[in-house]
Every structure is written in C-alpha cells, then in structure tokens.
Design an enzyme around this catalytic site. Structure first.
Site, short mmCIF file in Angstrom:
data_model
loop_
_atom_site.label_atom_id
_atom_site.label_comp_id
_atom_site.label_asym_id
_atom_site.label_seq_id
_atom_site.Cartn_x
_atom_site.Cartn_y
_atom_site.Cartn_z
N LYS A 33 15.55 -34.73 17.15
CA LYS A 33 14.16 -35.09 16.89
C LYS A 33 13.67 -34.49 15.57
O LYS A 33 13.06 -35.19 14.75
CB LYS A 33 13.26 -34.60 18.04
N ASN A 34 13.95 -33.21 15.36
CA ASN A 34 13.39 -32.55 14.18
C ASN A 34 14.04 -33.00 12.87
O ASN A 34 13.45 -32.83 11.80
CB ASN A 34 13.47 -31.02 14.32
N CYS A 128 2.76 -28.54 19.18
CA CYS A 128 2.69 -27.56 20.27
C CYS A 128 1.86 -26.36 19.85
O CYS A 128 1.99 -25.86 18.73
CB CYS A 128 4.10 -27.12 20.66
N ASP A 316 13.05 -22.22 19.57
CA ASP A 316 12.91 -23.38 20.46
C ASP A 316 13.75 -23.25 21.72
O ASP A 316 13.66 -24.09 22.61
CB ASP A 316 13.29 -24.68 19.72
#
Ligand code: UD1
Length: 429
Positions: A33-34, A128, A316
């Site tokens: 995703k990143n 987040c 993470d």
C-alpha cells in the site's frame, strides 16, 4: 465534485471472531500500500499511459484513484489489481474534498503537482491518528528547491517559477518527506541530494517506478539519494512490490495463534527485522526465495523491541507484536520511537485481560496465560489489525467495531483469515 467512493469510510462495520484456533496454511501477500500510494501520485507526472500492476484493492488506494480522476486524469481499472492511468488532460492542481483529508498519502500529490504544474493546493492530510505527524520537512524540501510552500486554512499550498536542484538534509528520517521531495525534484533543473533519507523498501520502489518513467534517481535505499532533474517523464509498465507490513502481520498471526503459516509472494529481505524478532520469541522461521514459513512455538518468549526507521523494527508492526507479547511467559518492553501516540489500542487489549503499563513512550507487558473475547474498537489501521490477531488468539467470542480502519490497508483480510482456518465474519454497517 463529490468523490463517491469516499462515503464507504463511515466506521460502521464490525468483525465477529470466535478465537482460540491455531491458524494453518498459506497466504498470498498483496502489493505494498505505502509504495502504491506514492506510485499512483507519481503517475500523474507524464502525459503518456502508465500501467501499474499488483495494486492492492484497499480503501486508501481507491481514494488515491478517485483523487487522480478529480485532477482530470483517465483511470481505467484493467482488473482488480491493475490500473491504467493517462494524465494528458489532468490540468487541475487543487484537491479539496474534505474526505481526502482523512488519509495520509494525498500529501504525495503536493510533490507530484509541484513537479508537473509548478503549483498545488491540497487539503491537509489526515490518516491514522498516531501522533502529531507534521509536514515541516516536506515544506523545507520544497522551499529548498525554490518553491513557495506553506500551510494555510487547512491546505498545503505550493508555487514555483522554476524548481532548482538543492542539497536537503532531513533532520528526522521521514518516509513522506523523502518521497515528496524526490517527486518534486525529478523534473527540476540540476541535481538534488536528499541526506538522511528514509530507506524503506517502498521509498526504493517509488524511485524505481520514477526511473522506469525516465527519471534519474540514484541511491534510493541508502542515506543519500541523488536526483538529476530531467525535462520530461514518459509512460511505463510497473509492478508494485509486496507489502512487508501485511506479510509481517500474517507472520505474527502464526505466532499468536501458535499456528503454522507460509506467507507467499514476498521479498524475505524486506522483513528481516520482523523475522529476527519472531525467532527471538521462540518461533521457527524458514525463508525461501519468495516465501517465508513461520511455525509458532507453544511458548511465546518475552523480548524487548524498539521501533526504528528501516532497516530497524517498523513502527507499523509495533501493535501486532505488543498484542502477541501479552501472551508471552514473562515481561516484555516495547519502545515506540517514531510516533508519540501509537498506544491507543492498549486500553482495548487490556479489556481482554492483557497486563500492560504505559510509561511515556514505552510499554511494559507482563504476559498472561490467555486473553478473553470482548467487544472492542479498532483505533487505527495497524492497531486494528493487531486487535484482530488478539481476538483470533483469545478464548471465546469478540466483536471489533470500526474495522473500516483495518480495511484501509489489508486486501481481503477476512477471506485470507478464513482460508487459514479463522472463525471470523464481517457484519456490514
Ligand atoms: C509513513 C507510512 C506509515 C509509517 C511511517 C513510518 C505512508 C503513507 N505511511 O508515514 O505507514 O508508519 O512512514 O514508517 O507511507 N516527521 C516530522 N516532520 C515531517 C515529517 C515527519 O517531524 O515533515 C516525523 C514524524 O512526526 C515521525 C517521523 O518523522 O515522528 C517519521 O514520519 P514519516 O516517516 O514521515 O511518516 P509518514 O510518511 O507520515
């Protein structure tokens, strides 16, 4: 323009989990995703077709695609994980829908728009809520390249006549600032050096993507990145690397449920710090060329962890490890050195019987024999995933609310867990 895909993010769905089963089997990891969010922003920097494969089908990615459409680009979904983008007519430079401000990576449009159009106005990024998450280093980089760059009324605004290469030292190692400055510098005049750059695999992947479009970036993955500006970028076809945090999450799942999981489609080198810690806590970890197998031990050993920029232990993965160490046979210490507010899940896992003390940026975790199913709430993406792991290991039934957070970053989470033998069901809100 209203961005229709955004309205799905309303925190109303939940997972019902019956825990206590050993999870066993194989799981295939999706694209990172990143990396994909940076690659998608970068794709607007050329007039030609860009074909991106291995894009994860998750909320954050779908928001990025909607934002690209808002800028005027043509987005064609070839299949679930492949997208074609043509930005020939993407002449707009403003992203203002307030829903865009709910995610982090929209800040990459600032660097990409500044590079291509020499100006941008992008709503301030959210994401987040794990700390202050300032963007001062991004702005410092844009200013050094000769742009005017500032925050005003909830927007990041940039403007430049010319972008000129510069030497930029990042006071803190920042993934976002490294990528954003790299994006802005790619089409500048002259040479840019980013010192104390982030070295994460997704930084390297975004640099490789830009190079495949004709950029001249060297040193990505080291402390110093050199970018020689080029006049123009061209189209490309590119496949996103596998997601190392998704892989790490399933590795930890094998540990916490004392199961045996083979994680496929990964680059084992990217998860070395996670593998090392899993061996420390008693697991057997077997690495293959593109897969890794984790055999959970019956006894989880306590350990000490400090989160660090890559190649250190990733922030993470901090919540997933903490939840696992709540079941260790002794006292563990977990220090969070990247984000100051990344312990919001602690109260939730304590409801399940965990014994955790927060001392400023450190957690002291005293292992307990078992966790018990409860009604809890996911506070953010990675913490939400960690709580799912805790519920899968716990005795009895749990209910986790606000699981949209989790689905921002984990493709097919429920189905992948069911395939491993989990008893989990999603109740749509
Ligand atoms: C990215 C990742 C996120 C991950 C984090 C750290 C994306 C979309 N998100 O977030 O999943 O948890 O890296 O690996 O890739 N900082 C400043 N000033 C700045 C920028 C950052 O002081 O201008 C500080 C932050 O407060 C934090 C540290 O630098 O303490 C690292 O943050 P950064 O790497 O920038 O995180 P993100 O890019 O937001």
């Amino acid at each position: 323009m209203k961005l229709y895909r955004f309205v799905i993010f309303e925190y109303m769905s939940k997972y019902i989990i019956n825990g206590g089963k050993k999870l066993v089997g194989e799981v295939k990891i999706s694209g990172a995703k990143n990396a994909a969010v940076g690659i998608l922003a970068a794709s607007i920097m050329t007039d030609e077709d860009v074909l991106i494969e291995n894009i994860p089908d998750v909320w954050d990615i779908n928001v990025m695609l909607e934002a690209i459409k808002v800028l005027g680009a043509e987005v064609t979904r070839i299949d679930r994980n492949t997208v074609k983008i043509n930005s020939k007519n993407a002449n707009l430079t403003e992203l203002s829908d307030k829903d865009l401000g709910k995610m982090r990576a929209t800040y990459y449009f600032v660097g990409a728009l500044l590079a291509r159009h020499h100006k941008s106005k992008v709503i301030f990024p959210g994401g987040c809520n794990i700390g202050l998450r300032p963007i001062n280093l991004h702005l410092k980089g844009f200013l050094a390249l000769g742009a005017n760059a500032y925050e005003e009324d909830g927007y990041i605004i940039t403007e430049a006549n010319n972008l000129i290469g510069a030497n930029i030292y990042l006071d803190t190692v920042s993934v976002g600032a490294t990528v954003n400055i790299m994006l802005a510098a790619v089409l500048s005049q002259g040479v840019t050096f980013i010192e104390n750059a982030a070295k994460e695999p997704h930084v390297v992947d975004i640099a490789n993507f830009l190079n495949s479009m004709g950029a001249n970036i060297k040193g990505a993955g080291t402390d110093t990145i050199r970018i020689k500006g080029v006049k123009k970028l061209h189209g490309t076809k590119y496949s996103v690397i596998p997601d190392q945090i998704e892989a790490g999450t399933y590795m930890v799942l094998a540990t916490i449920t004392k199961g045996d999981i083979t994680i496929k489609n990964i680059i084992p080198k990217h998860i070395e710090s996670i593998s090392a810690k899993l061996i420390d806590v008693g697991n057997q970890v077997i690495a293959y060329d593109e897969a890794i197998r984790v055999i959970g031990s019956e006894i989880i050993l306590p350990t000490s962890i400090k989160t660090m920029p890559y190649p250190g232990f990733p922030t993470d993965m901090q919540p997933q490890f903490t939840c696992t160490l709540t079941l260790a046979n002794g006292r563990s210490k977990i220090e969070e050195s990247i984000f100051e507010n990344r312990f919001k899940y602690v109260e939730e896992v304590k409801k399940m019987g965990a014994t955790i003390t927060i001392d400023n940026t450190t957690l002291i975790v005293d292992g307990v024999k078992e966790l018990e199913g409860r009604k809890i709430v996911a506070p953010d993406l990675r913490a939400g995933a960690a709580l799912v792991l805790a519920c899968l290991a716990a005795k009895g039934q749990s209910e986790i609310d606000k699981i949209e957070y989790v689905e921002r970053g984990y493709e097919d989470f429920v189905n992948k867990l069911i395939d491993l033998g989990a008893d989990i069901k999603k109740i749509e809100g």
